[in-house]
Scaffold this motif. Structure first.
Motif, PDB file in Angstrom:
ATOM      1  N   VAL A   1      -3.975  -1.560 -11.222  1.00  0.00           N
ATOM      2  CA  VAL A   1      -4.878  -2.709 -11.309  1.00  0.00           C
ATOM      3  C   VAL A   1      -4.472  -3.642 -12.459  1.00  0.00           C
ATOM      4  O   VAL A   1      -4.409  -4.856 -12.288  1.00  0.00           O
TER       5      VAL A   1
ATOM      6  N   ASN B   1      -6.553  -2.577   1.322  1.00  0.00           N
ATOM      7  CA  ASN B   1      -7.935  -2.639   1.821  1.00  0.00           C
ATOM      8  C   ASN B   1      -8.572  -4.015   1.574  1.00  0.00           C
ATOM      9  O   ASN B   1      -8.106  -4.802   0.742  1.00  0.00           O
TER      10      ASN B   1
ATOM     11  N   ASN C   1       0.693   4.092   2.026  1.00  0.00           N
ATOM     12  CA  ASN C   1       0.809   5.026   3.160  1.00  0.00           C
ATOM     13  C   ASN C   1       2.176   4.999   3.849  1.00  0.00           C
ATOM     14  O   ASN C   1       2.626   6.018   4.358  1.00  0.00           O
TER      15      ASN C   1
ATOM     16  N   ALA D   1       0.841  -1.206   0.000  1.00  0.00           N
ATOM     17  CA  ALA D   1       0.000   0.000   0.000  1.00  0.00           C
ATOM     18  C   ALA D   1       0.879   1.260   0.000  1.00  0.00           C
ATOM     19  O   ALA D   1       2.100   1.192   0.155  1.00  0.00           O
TER      20      ALA D   1
ATOM     21  N   THR E   1      -1.268  -5.591 -11.703  1.00  0.00           N
ATOM     22  CA  THR E   1      -1.467  -6.496 -10.566  1.00  0.00           C
ATOM     23  C   THR E   1      -2.365  -7.667 -10.972  1.00  0.00           C
ATOM     24  O   THR E   1      -2.148  -8.802 -10.551  1.00  0.00           O
TER      25      THR E   1
HETATM   26  P1  NAD Z   1      -3.603   0.877  -2.389  1.00  0.00           P
HETATM   27  O1  NAD Z   1      -4.634   1.658  -3.100  1.00  0.00           O
HETATM   28  O2  NAD Z   1      -2.164   1.234  -2.547  1.00  0.00           O
HETATM   29  O3  NAD Z   1      -3.829  -0.649  -2.772  1.00  0.00           O
HETATM   30  C1  NAD Z   1      -2.990  -1.667  -2.276  1.00  0.00           C
HETATM   31  C2  NAD Z   1      -2.432  -2.480  -3.438  1.00  0.00           C
HETATM   32  O4  NAD Z   1      -3.497  -3.134  -4.118  1.00  0.00           O
HETATM   33  C3  NAD Z   1      -1.705  -1.620  -4.473  1.00  0.00           C
HETATM   34  O5  NAD Z   1      -0.443  -2.200  -4.743  1.00  0.00           O
HETATM   35  C4  NAD Z   1      -2.637  -1.642  -5.658  1.00  0.00           C
HETATM   36  O6  NAD Z   1      -1.955  -1.585  -6.889  1.00  0.00           O
HETATM   37  C5  NAD Z   1      -3.348  -2.976  -5.510  1.00  0.00           C
HETATM   38  N1  NAD Z   1      -4.680  -2.956  -6.127  1.00  0.00           N
HETATM   39  C6  NAD Z   1      -5.588  -1.960  -6.080  1.00  0.00           C
HETATM   40  N2  NAD Z   1      -6.713  -2.321  -6.745  1.00  0.00           N
HETATM   41  C7  NAD Z   1      -6.501  -3.575  -7.203  1.00  0.00           C
HETATM   42  C8  NAD Z   1      -7.297  -4.507  -7.939  1.00  0.00           C
HETATM   43  N3  NAD Z   1      -8.524  -4.225  -8.359  1.00  0.00           N
HETATM   44  N4  NAD Z   1      -6.754  -5.716  -8.245  1.00  0.00           N
HETATM   45  C9  NAD Z   1      -5.512  -6.014  -7.847  1.00  0.00           C
HETATM   46  N5  NAD Z   1      -4.726  -5.182  -7.118  1.00  0.00           N
HETATM   47  C10 NAD Z   1      -5.205  -3.976  -6.811  1.00  0.00           C
HETATM   48  O7  NAD Z   1      -3.834   0.914  -0.828  1.00  0.00           O
HETATM   49  P2  NAD Z   1      -5.203   0.996  -0.013  1.00  0.00           P
HETATM   50  O8  NAD Z   1      -5.960  -0.254  -0.176  1.00  0.00           O
HETATM   51  O9  NAD Z   1      -5.858   2.311  -0.221  1.00  0.00           O
HETATM   52  O10 NAD Z   1      -4.539   1.042   1.435  1.00  0.00           O
HETATM   53  C11 NAD Z   1      -5.238   1.469   2.532  1.00  0.00           C
HETATM   54  C12 NAD Z   1      -5.813   0.288   3.280  1.00  0.00           C
HETATM   55  O11 NAD Z   1      -4.758  -0.602   3.576  1.00  0.00           O
HETATM   56  C13 NAD Z   1      -6.432   0.670   4.588  1.00  0.00           C
HETATM   57  O12 NAD Z   1      -7.555  -0.138   4.801  1.00  0.00           O
HETATM   58  C14 NAD Z   1      -5.356   0.312   5.592  1.00  0.00           C
HETATM   59  O13 NAD Z   1      -5.820   0.062   6.879  1.00  0.00           O
HETATM   60  C15 NAD Z   1      -4.763  -0.893   4.965  1.00  0.00           C
HETATM   61  N6  NAD Z   1      -3.390  -1.034   5.403  1.00  0.00           N
HETATM   62  C16 NAD Z   1      -3.076  -2.096   6.157  1.00  0.00           C
HETATM   63  C17 NAD Z   1      -1.796  -2.231   6.639  1.00  0.00           C
HETATM   64  C18 NAD Z   1      -1.395  -3.402   7.476  1.00  0.00           C
HETATM   65  O14 NAD Z   1      -0.207  -3.539   7.700  1.00  0.00           O
HETATM   66  N7  NAD Z   1      -2.309  -4.226   7.926  1.00  0.00           N
HETATM   67  C19 NAD Z   1      -0.838  -1.270   6.338  1.00  0.00           C
HETATM   68  C20 NAD Z   1      -1.200  -0.189   5.538  1.00  0.00           C
HETATM   69  C21 NAD Z   1      -2.478  -0.080   5.074  1.00  0.00           C
END
Ligand code: NAD
Length: 446
Positions: A182, A201, A127, A125, A185
């Motif tokens: 997307v 997420n 952040n 992700a 990935t």
């Molecule tokens: P993001 O948008 O960067 O997505 C994460 C990854 O998923 C990216 O690499 C992206 O390319 C990929 N992705 C997005 N859409 C996709 C799809 N349709 N198909 C395949 N891959 C796809 O990050 P985000 O989801 O906005 O991150 C925020 C969320 O992550 C929050 O819910 C947060 O709590 C969670 N998070 C968890 C942790 C942890 O360690 N548990 C850490 C950071 C963030």
């Protein structure tokens, strides 16, 4: 269509990449301890020799200040790498298992050993785009795997930087970076990886798990959730406010384990509101927008989503915002009802709702009526309250007296439960995640 300025990656390209890294793994190159230690040492050098470039990229992506980059992105990752450099040989030693089975011949012995899995995929992700990518990668390398890195396209400058640095430092026959969103990935997810480690997420987490099921690929899902904070009336409110503000508003609240909402009694809520206003000013000055140590929202979509949440309850601190700059001030809400928008999703931004409860029983019932969070926090001096929260609620972690910092302790497993994820990592736990623990039984032939 490729929506980002990254090279396209078809499913055939992804298959060719997997086959290439698979050959390196099959040749046995990644298995010796010496190769693992060399890769980890180089990964460490990548971080320590490129501090300025990493800080510039993170400033461009998230307006992350340099001190935070040094501690939260580079420092924390280096701690994990050093843990492997110090302990890996000892952790990889076979673990004897007792054989006390009556029908086996005398002299039978047994042990377990860690086998690497093969070619692994780490999707991360935006952040904490260095830490969230490279800590699992360190675990995958320590366990003797080849690995494909997929940084988040939302942290664009950092992703591009990693795309240049990783091949310059690590073994390109065993480690590859795929940049993109997307489309790329999806091509990767169609391949039979030996493990997929995903951070992000839960909606995408489900996509990852569905794709992995096709090949029976095991997954680790590091997701998010609404991490609650219970504040007891016996807690020193100035200390609570200072620690709560520092952990809630860092990275503009875009932290997976950030305190999401507060549960406390009405009197404490009043005192806390005043103390939080003071603590926020101490951290970021009278105008957080002008502070170098206060971040921005990652993109316009998240800015608009967060603005939609600020309509819940009554704004008692902050509220100021600027769409052009993707700026939202540290904001505290009171009189929030549980059915309002801010309580329906993970906030993941600088908005802190304070809800009131009559007592600990009501707080525990409130937490248990919702999805299992990634972390639960409490400020209390009462041993029974701590024990009850640990025992009677379910979350990835529980932490008392200081939110968030459990993530920095490599001897603790980090991961969620239920909606907040499955599996865990950090230190020795990453080694377990990225290995197969193989059973070995040795029965004498005479
Ligand atoms: P993001 O948008 O960067 O997505 C994460 C990854 O998923 C990216 O690499 C992206 O390319 C990929 N992705 C997005 N859409 C996709 C799809 N349709 N198909 C395949 N891959 C796809 O990050 P985000 O989801 O906005 O991150 C925020 C969320 O992550 C929050 O819910 C947060 O709590 C969670 N998070 C968890 C942790 C942890 O360690 N548990 C850490 C950071 C963030």
């Amino acid at each position: 269509m490729n929506t980002y300025p990254y090279p396209a990656l078809t499913a055939d390209d992804a298959a060719a990449l997997l086959a290439r890294l698979g050959r390196t793994f099959a040749d046995g190159r990644t298995k010796p301890l010496a190769w693992r230690v060399e890769q980890l040492t180089r990964l460490r050098a990548l971080l320590t020799e490129n501090r300025a470039a990493i800080a510039d990229a993170l400033w461009a992506d998230l307006r992350k200040d340099r001190a935070a980059v040094d501690s939260d992105e580079i420092g924390t990752t280096v701690v994990e790498i050093d843990d492997y450099l110090e302990h890996l040989e000892e952790w990889l030693a076979p673990q004897p298992a007792e054989v006390s089975v009556p029908y086996l011949p005398d002299g039978s012995t047994a042990h377990t050993r860690f086998d690497p899995l093969g070619v692994t995929l780490v999707i991360s992700a935006w952040n904490f785009p260095i830490y969230l990518l490279l800590v699992p990668v360190a675990g995958a390398l320590a366990a003797g795997n080849a690995v494909v890195l997929k940084p988040s396209e939302l942290a664009e400058r950092t992703s591009e930087l990693l795309g240049r640095l990783v091949p310059a430092y690590l073994d390109t026959d065993a480690v590859a970076v795929v940049q993109g969103g997307v489309e790329q990935t999806t091509s990767l997810l169609a391949q039979p990886f030996d493990h997929i480690f995903y951070t992000g997420n839960g909606v995408v987490g489900r996509i990852v798990m569905r794709a992995a099921a096709e090949h029976l690929t095991p997954v680790t899902l590091e997701l998010g959730g609404k991490s609650p904070v219970f504040i007891d009336r016996d807690a020193d409110i100035e200390t609570v406010a200072a620690r709560l503000a520092a952990t809630k508003f860092t990275n503009a609240g875009q932290v997976c384990i950030a305190p999401d909402y507060v549960l406390t009694d009405p009197e404490t809520a009043d005192a806390l509101t005043k103390a939080l206003a003071k603590a926020i000013e101490q951290l970021y000055g009278a105008d957080p927008k002008a502070a170098d140590n206060y971040g921005r929202i990652v993109n316009d979509r998240h800015f608009q989503r967060l603005m939609g949440l600020t309509g819940s309850g009554r704004t008692v601190v902050g509220g100021d915002h600027d769409r052009a700059e993707k700026y939202i001030a540290p904001t505290v809400l009171r009189d929030v009802r549980p059915d309002e928008p801010v309580m329906q999703e993970e906030i993941f931004g600088p908005i802190l709702p304070i809800l009131t409860v009559a007592d600990l029983d009501e707080a525990i019932a409130f937490i248990n009526a919702r999805s299992k969070p990634l972390a639960a926090y409490a400020f209390t001096n009462n041993d029974t309250t701590r024990a009850r929260l640990a025992e009677e609620t379910s979350s990835g972690a529980v932490s008392f007296g200081l939110p968030v910092m459990h993530v920095t302790v490599p001897t603790l497993p980090f991961g969620g439960v239920g909606e907040s994820g499955m599996g865990n990592y950090h230190g020795r736990y990453s080694l377990e995640t990225f290995s197969h623990r193989k059973a070995v039984l040795d029965v004498p032939l005479h």
